[in-house]
Each structure stands twice: as structure tokens, then as C-alpha cells.
Design an enzyme around this catalytic site. Structure first.
Site, mmCIF file in Angstrom:
data_model
loop_
_atom_site.group_PDB
_atom_site.id
_atom_site.type_symbol
_atom_site.label_atom_id
_atom_site.label_comp_id
_atom_site.label_asym_id
_atom_site.label_seq_id
_atom_site.Cartn_x
_atom_site.Cartn_y
_atom_site.Cartn_z
ATOM 1 N N LYS A 35 -20.625 34.761 46.625
ATOM 2 C CA LYS A 35 -21.174 34.613 45.279
ATOM 3 C C LYS A 35 -22.204 35.716 45.043
ATOM 4 O O LYS A 35 -23.109 35.919 45.851
ATOM 5 C CB LYS A 35 -21.831 33.235 45.152
ATOM 6 C CG LYS A 35 -21.905 32.688 43.749
ATOM 7 C CD LYS A 35 -22.336 31.218 43.779
ATOM 8 C CE LYS A 35 -22.364 30.635 42.391
ATOM 9 N NZ LYS A 35 -22.742 29.206 42.411
ATOM 10 N N GLU A 79 -21.002 12.209 39.362
ATOM 11 C CA GLU A 79 -21.847 11.430 38.462
ATOM 12 C C GLU A 79 -21.593 9.933 38.577
ATOM 13 O O GLU A 79 -22.534 9.128 38.493
ATOM 14 C CB GLU A 79 -21.623 11.890 37.015
ATOM 15 C CG GLU A 79 -22.126 13.291 36.708
ATOM 16 C CD GLU A 79 -21.118 14.378 37.040
ATOM 17 O OE1 GLU A 79 -21.420 15.557 36.797
ATOM 18 O OE2 GLU A 79 -20.024 14.042 37.564
ATOM 19 N N ARG A 103 -19.677 11.437 32.023
ATOM 20 C CA ARG A 103 -18.693 11.205 33.069
ATOM 21 C C ARG A 103 -18.958 9.910 33.844
ATOM 22 O O ARG A 103 -18.112 9.464 34.607
ATOM 23 C CB ARG A 103 -18.669 12.401 34.034
ATOM 24 C CG ARG A 103 -18.649 13.751 33.336
ATOM 25 C CD ARG A 103 -18.410 14.890 34.286
ATOM 26 N NE ARG A 103 -16.975 15.034 34.542
ATOM 27 C CZ ARG A 103 -16.451 15.993 35.292
ATOM 28 N NH1 ARG A 103 -17.236 16.862 35.886
ATOM 29 N NH2 ARG A 103 -15.152 16.062 35.477
#
Length: 630
Positions: free
Chosen positions: A280, A366, A394
Site C-alpha cells: 500500500k 458492523e 449495515r
């Protein structure tokens, strides 16, 4: 430059493979320069340059379908599909979207701003392809973080069951690469995809079964031995057990190795998973050193030093929340923090450092976070579920079924409530008031400024009767002084912040400031307007509403949330249930999705400005005078 010659995937295919590393370098430089002005998701896109090149070089988009999970790592995809000239407008009003956008290009086949959806969508597209008798490829690119989402695992389970031809590319930017291990897995991948090998293995097992009396047992023994050896040497056996052929891990920055592996995977007539290891922030040292910081940059930065340029001013609401939570936790050992993969974005890094044993980052989960919070509360703890408004969607079932139905004393810290700016329609926090307000046992509030946020956090910490939520926006506070010893607010009590008799604006959160500005404009016209800080969405202040009705004052409910089901709906329901019909208007977010722009521009688009509100009040005042005259 090679990059100047690329306007479509067809142009990319005209390059030789030895030219691709140079093109990758030019793409990285382009992104670093452009995003230094506009901001955006820099680190994720720097990590997938070679992977995106390999996909577009080998496959035929848009006939072949690329699905990017979340979509924030699709900048390179956008560059290769004719949108390079629009990067100066990235995440700006009417400009290039920061996520995949179907209306932008035929190459964008699946939109997402939330994680873990790509595999389900890929399964759907593969099924549709087979039902239509088509032969196109379906490739889903999903990150190792998104793979922690339960929805992704549900999709993997179904993909393995259906055995449709489908490629899952796992973009893993956490694991390091050991060359000898990589070479071993590259060899195993080739062997396991080779048709000659598979045919020989099948024939060998068929011959064993022909041996009288013991052939069947020998074949079963050989199969068990084969499986045991695979478990010993192949790291992707989890995916194999799901029913996907595993290839990798492969160096995600080696274009030749990537394309070779993808070609091998493409020979399998069924679902495959290609495990790609990436870095990344690749190619920009500040982003490589701190990929979390550079995941998404909201402002500009200096390329040479990596210094992010931040405006000087009051603290962000998120920061105020994080600091107040530490203060509360110092005094109450029951307080724990729970977040679904957003410790930095939710302002909890300081809390995690101060109370490492009381901080729980559960990953992109979640639903799990909500139910776990309910159980923590039932066992005497005081969990603070810190979550973005858009991601709380969610966990709706768990909020209803596990938290509110149990009347569990969970504190919801709902960040990014209201418009969110450049992240756009997938991230707007404008629905939570509507989907929380109607749930029994819920208390829901929003502060007008950063000091009131501290008071609401104190209110929530002191509250013991059930679930309670405080929502706050993605912006800086208004600059008011902060009480050193914030006092709780009586549940369900609004406050009048400005007196007036011609009309009343019932505003919540940042809209209180807009209401006060509108009142100043109206004062020039001789209209004295009352401004009410309607800080509780539930319960509402019934006493104040009855007083307003008795005074026959026209009301305008001003909220940065969906007009359907929000604070305005609560006010109208209150009067309707009592067969009362005072003049009430609602100014909120209309029934459509609001796309990316600055928060100021998004508010202007839907009329949540002082000028527009003043116009609404003038109209209401005229109606009042007409009614009085008749």
C-alpha cells in the site's frame, strides 16, 4: 511518455510487456501529482498499479467484467479507460467520482462505497452470463480487509457451491513476500492448473480402484495423503475448502508474474482465487511509511515532504468526541470502545493508546460489533459503538433485534452524520435519523456545536435506561469555548436560542447555525424569527411543540437528513396524532441520492442555506398574515 498514448484499454494492449513497468512508474507519478491538489485515496491506488495493468492487458473490458470492492482503489482503472483528463476534478462537484461510477464509463460495471460486496455481485453476474449463454469473464478484486466482512464469506461459500467460472483476486497488502515461498507456490499453482496433471491424477485413482479387494481403500488412502500434503504446503487451503482453486501468493508488483498467474488461473473451468501481495502506497515513501494516514487524504499535500496541509481552526467533531471519551473512561471503568475497522476515522486512536484493554476493533463487521456491544452492556459494561452513519446501516437488524429489543445500554457514537463531501452518495449520513427514530427504546440526539457534543457525551455516559445515540457531522466545530466540567442535558429537552414571533425554525445539529444566519437576514425585513435547537430527535420536546402550536407560530423544521422519516416527520406525527394542524414545513434532504461535492455545495443543492431558509420563512409569514386576515 507512454502515459500520453493511453486513452483506452485498446491502447494499453499496443504496448509490449517490457514497457509496462515504465508505464506503472508514470501512472504513480501522475497520481501523486494530481492527488496532491485534490486529495483522495492515494495509498490504495499506488498499491494496485501493476495489478490493474495486468487485468486490462489480459482481459477485454467492458465485455469482461471487473468489479472493484469498495471502488476507492479504481483510480488506475479510470486512467486506463479514458478519464485521465478529468482527474483535476476528482471528488469535486460534477467532477470525477472517487469511486466506481456506472454513469461515468461503460467500463464501470459495479458501484460500491461499502466493502465486501464485490463477490456477491460477481456471483450474480456469472450466473446471469451462464443463463444468457455468454462466455465473458468475471473478475472481482477484493482487499484482505474487505474479506473480513461477513458478506464476503457468505459469497465465497455460494461461489464454491455453484462452481461457476469466476476469478477472485485477493489484493493482500499486509503480508510480506518471501521469494522462495513465492516460487514454490508459483510452481504448485501451475501444476494444479495443468490439464495433463489433472488427467494423470484421475487415471491413477481410476486404476487404483480397479485393484481387486483393496483398490478402493488404496484410492481413499491416496486421496487422504494428497489432502494432507496440500494442507502442509499450500497456504490457501481455506479457499480450497470453500471450493475455489487457489493460486499464489504472487508478487503484485511484478507484471509478468501477475499475468502468468492470471493466465494459469484462467485455464480452470470453475471459481479460482488469485492471492496477490501488494504494498500500500508503493512508490511514494511517505505513503509506504504510513499507509493508514495516506489511505484517504481529504486535503492537499506537499509532494516532496509529504506534509498534509490542514486548515487552521476549531477542532473536528471527531476529535472532540475522542478526547471526551477518554475523560469519561478515566472516571468510569465500565466504558469500552467498539469500532468496525475505523479506529482512526472515528477518533479512537488516543483512547486505544490510553486504554488498550478496553478498545475493540472488530474489523469490517458492523453486525458483529452491534451484537457484541449489546452483550457487553448486558454484562454490566458501558460500550460505546463508534461508527460512521453510513456504515451503521449495515447493522440495522442487530440494532433492532439485539440492542433495542433488549433495551441494552449501548452508546452509539455516530460520526459523519449529514453530508460528507467528496465521498459522495455512498457515504452520506442522511438516513440514520429515519431508521433509528422509530425503534422502541432508542434515544437520539445531535449537538449544535462542539461543546454541546461534550455535554451529550456526558448525558449518554450518565444514562442507564437503554440505548442512546449521539450523532455529529464530518466537519470542524464552530469555535465555542469548551466547558471543563460538561453537564448532562435533560433527555428530550430542546432549547430556544433566539426569540421571535413571526415564525420558528426547529433546527438540529449544524442547521442551528444556518437557522441563526437566516434569522439575521430576516431581521432586516422586520421579521423576528425564533430559532429552536431541536437537539433531541427522540424523544422530541412535546411541551415546546404544544406551546408553539398554541402561539399559532408557523414552523420550519430544518434538518440535514432525509425529509422522509426524520425530525420533520416526528413533528408532523406529533400534531397529527392530536388532530392538530399548525403550519409546518420541512427543509431537509429530498428523496434522491446526493452526489459528491463539498459539504457547502451539497447543502446549497438541496436548499439548506441561510438564504433559502429565509425565503421559506418569508413565504410562511405571508401565509400566516393571510390566515389572520381571513
Amino acid at each position: 511518455m507512454l502515459l500520453d498514448r493511453i486513452h483506452s484499454p485498446t491502447d494499453l494492449k499496443q504496448l509490449s510487456t517490457p514497457e509496462l513497468p515504465q508505464l506503472a512508474q508514470e501512472i504513480r507519478q501522475f497520481l501523486i501529482e494530481k492527488l496532491s491538489v485534490t486529495g483522495g485515496h492515494l495509498a490504495p491506488n499506488l498499491g494496485v498499479v501493476e495489478l490493474t495493468l495486468a487485468l486490462h492487458y489480459l482481459y477485454d473490458s467492458p465485455t469482461d467484467k471487473f468489479l472493484f470492492d469498495v471502488g476507492h482503489q479504481a483510480y488506475v482503472h479510470k486512467m486506463l479507460t479514458g478519464r485521465m483528463d478529468r482527474f483535476d476534478t476528482l471528488r469535486q462537484k460534477d467532477g470525477l467520482c472517487g469511486f466506481v461510477k456506472r454513469t461515468e464509463s461503460e467500463h464501470d460495471v459495479w458501484e460500491a462505497g461499502h466493502s465486501s460486496t464485490s463477490l456477491s455481485a460477481a456471483m450474480g453476474m456469472a450466473l446471469a452470463r451462464d443463463l444468457k449463454g455468454e462466455r465473458n469473464k468475471v473478475i472481482a478484486v477484493i482487499g484482505d480487509g474487505a474479506l473480513t466482512g461477513g458478506m464476503a464469506l457468505e459469497a465465497l461459500n455460494h461461489i464454491g457451491h455453484e462452481k461457476r467460472k469466476l476469478t477472485v483476486v485477493l489484493n493482500d497488502n499486509e503480508m510480506s513476500i518471501a521469494p522462495n515461498v513465492g516460487a514454490l507456490h508459483n510452481y504448485l499453482g501451475k501444476v494444479r492448473s495443468d490439464k495433463t496433471y489433472r488427467k494423470a491424477k484421475d487415471e491413477f485413482e481410476w486404476l487404483l480402484r480397479k485393484v481387486p479387494a483393496i483398490g478402493g481403500r488404496l484410492a481413499k488412502t491416496a486421496e487422504r495423503l494428497k489432502d494432507s500434503l496440500k494442507y502442509l504446503v499450500v497456504p490457501g487451503m481455506l479457499f480450497e475448502e470453500f471450493g475455489l482453486k487457489y493460486f499464489g501468493p504472487v508478487d503484485g508488483h511484478d507484471v509478468d508474474m501477475l499475468m502468468d498467474t492470471l493466465r494459469q488461473a484462467d485455464k480452470v473451468n470453475g471459481p479460482v482465487l488469485v492471492h496477490v501481495l501488494t504494498v500500500k502506497g508503493k512508490g511514494y515513501s511517505p505513503a509506504e511509511a504510513d499507509s493508514h494516514k495516506w489511505h484517504g487524504i481529504t486535503g492537499s499535500y506537499k509532494i516532496e515532504s509529504g506534509q498534509v496541509l490542514k486548515p487552521v481552526g476549531p477542532p473536528m467533531y471527531t476529535e472532540v468526541f475522542g478526547n471526551m471519551l477518554i475523560e469519561l473512561a478515566e472516571k468510569d471503568k465500565r466504558i469500552v470502545a467498539v469500532t468496525p475497522a475505523m479506529p482512526g476515522g472515528s477518533g479512537l486512536l488516543g483512547f486505544a493508546e490510553r486504554f488498550p484493554d478496553r478498545m475493540y476493533d472488530v474489523g469490517i463487521a458492523e453486525q458483529h460489533a452491534a451484537t457484541m456491544s449489546a452483550a457487553l452492556a448486558m454484562e454490566g459494561m458501558k460500550p460505546v459503538f463508534a461508527v460512521y452513519s453510513t456504515f451503521l446501516q449495515r447493522a440495522y437488524d442487530q440494532v433492532v433485534h439485539d440492542i433495542c429489543r433488549h433495551n441494552a445500554n449501548v452508546i452509539f457514537a455516530i460520526d459523519r452524520a449529514g453530508f460528507v463531501g467528496g465521498d459522495g452518495e455512498t457515504h452520506q449520513g442522511v438516513y440514520d435519523m429515519a431508521f433509528l427514530r422509530h425503534i422502541p427504546n432508542m434515544v437520539l440526539m445531535m449537538p449544535k456545536d462542539e461543546n454541546e457534543l461534550r455535554r451529550m457525551m456526558k448525558t449518554a455516559a450518565d444514562y442507564e435506561q437503554g440505548p442512546i445515540a449521539v450523532r455529529y457531522p464530518r466537519e470542524a466545530g464552530v469555535g465555542v469555548p469548551l466547558d471543563q466540567d460538561p453537564q448532562p442535558i435533560p433527555i428530550g429537552k430542546w432549547e430556544t436560542v433566539r426569540d421571535g414571533e413571526y415564525a420558528a425554525i426547529l433546527a438540529i445539529g449544524p442547521m442551528v447555525q444556518v437557522a441563526e444566519e437566516a434569522a439575521e437576514l430576516l431581521k432586516r425585513d422586520g421579521l423576528n424569527v425564533r430559532v429552536v435547537n431541536a437537539r433531541f430527535v427522540k424523544p422530541i420536546d412535546e411541551e415546546m411543540l404544544m406551546k408553539l402550536e398554541q402561539e399559532r407560530i408557523p414552523m420550519l423544521v430544518l434538518e440535514e437528513g432525509a425529509e422522509s422519516g426524520g425530525l420533520g416527520g416526528a413533528v408532523l406525527e406529533f400534531f397529527a396524532l392530536r388532530d392538530l394542524h399548525p403550519p409546518v414545513r420541512i427543509a431537509g434532504v429530498p428523496d434522491r441520492f446526493i452526489e459528491h461535492a463539498s459539504i457547502k455545495e451539497q447543502r446549497a443543492e438541496v436548499g439548506l442555506t441561510a438564504e433559502h431558509v429565509a425565503g421559506e420563512i418569508r413565504a410562511a409569514a405571508i401565509l400566516k398574515r393571510r390566515a389572520t386576515a381571513t
